[in-house]
Write a protein that holds these residues in place. Sequence first.
Motif, PDB file in Angstrom:
ATOM      1  N   LYS A 191       1.100  -0.691  -0.524  1.00 48.60           N
ATOM      2  CA  LYS A 191      -0.045  -0.452   0.003  1.00 48.60           C
ATOM      3  C   LYS A 191       0.979   1.772   0.060  1.00 48.60           C
ATOM      4  O   LYS A 191       0.306   2.106  -0.504  1.00 48.60           O
ATOM      5  N   ASP A 192       1.928   1.579   0.799  1.00 50.60           N
ATOM      6  CA  ASP A 192       3.128   2.210   0.497  1.00 50.60           C
ATOM      7  C   ASP A 192       4.012   2.834  -0.142  1.00 50.60           C
ATOM      8  O   ASP A 192       3.765   3.442  -0.797  1.00 50.60           O
ATOM      9  N   ASP A 193       4.093   1.326  -0.936  1.00 52.29           N
ATOM     10  CA  ASP A 193       4.355   1.592  -2.789  1.00 52.29           C
ATOM     11  C   ASP A 193       3.415   2.000  -3.272  1.00 52.29           C
ATOM     12  O   ASP A 193       3.900   3.249  -4.026  1.00 52.29           O
ATOM     13  N   ASP A 194       2.715   2.135  -3.293  1.00 55.36           N
ATOM     14  CA  ASP A 194       0.851   2.448  -4.327  1.00 55.36           C
ATOM     15  C   ASP A 194       0.947   3.765  -4.201  1.00 55.36           C
ATOM     16  O   ASP A 194       1.113   4.279  -5.421  1.00 55.36           O
ATOM     17  N   GLU A 195       1.262   3.562  -2.705  1.00 56.12           N
ATOM     18  CA  GLU A 195       0.567   5.713  -2.927  1.00 56.12           C
ATOM     19  C   GLU A 195       2.171   5.857  -3.430  1.00 56.12           C
ATOM     20  O   GLU A 195       2.008   7.451  -3.683  1.00 56.12           O
ATOM     21  N   GLU A 196       3.430   5.924  -2.632  1.00 57.03           N
ATOM     22  CA  GLU A 196       4.292   6.314  -3.074  1.00 57.03           C
ATOM     23  C   GLU A 196       4.720   6.672  -5.038  1.00 57.03           C
ATOM     24  O   GLU A 196       4.561   7.370  -5.435  1.00 57.03           O
ATOM     25  N   LYS A 197       3.884   5.301  -6.022  1.00 63.05           N
ATOM     26  CA  LYS A 197       3.858   5.464  -7.086  1.00 63.05           C
ATOM     27  C   LYS A 197       2.720   6.537  -7.419  1.00 63.05           C
ATOM     28  O   LYS A 197       2.892   7.080  -8.342  1.00 63.05           O
TER      29      LYS A 197
END
Length: 124
Positions: free
Chosen positions: A71-77
């Motif tokens: 989820k954190d990676d998706d938010e950063e993307k």
Amino acid sequence: MFSRFTNIINSLQALDKTYSNSEMVKKILRCLPRSWMPKVTAIKEAKNLNVLALEDLLRSLMTHELSMQNKDDDEEKEKKKKKIVALKSSQTEDSDDDDDDDEELAFITRRFKKFLASKKKFGG
């Protein structure tokens, strides 16, 4: 964290101090950081801690950790994709002139059509 916990438990067992499975599960849940409290609460309410295996707890916590990372990676993307570009606008007199030019062109076109029509009437 789990490997450190296991090392400590094994060292304590070597010193003849043993813990039951439910005590170890409760200790792990107690030591988790505040950001994990919703997951801890869900585990406490959904499962019987007296019969919950340590491996099952570990599996559940690792799954939750992976989903949080994803989820954190998706938010950063998403943040990287949503680059905000602000263009500075300036108001010049040319923008008003464009409207006037269009109107003048339409007026001239109408006048020219009338001129051609009048030429055809008079045989020219």
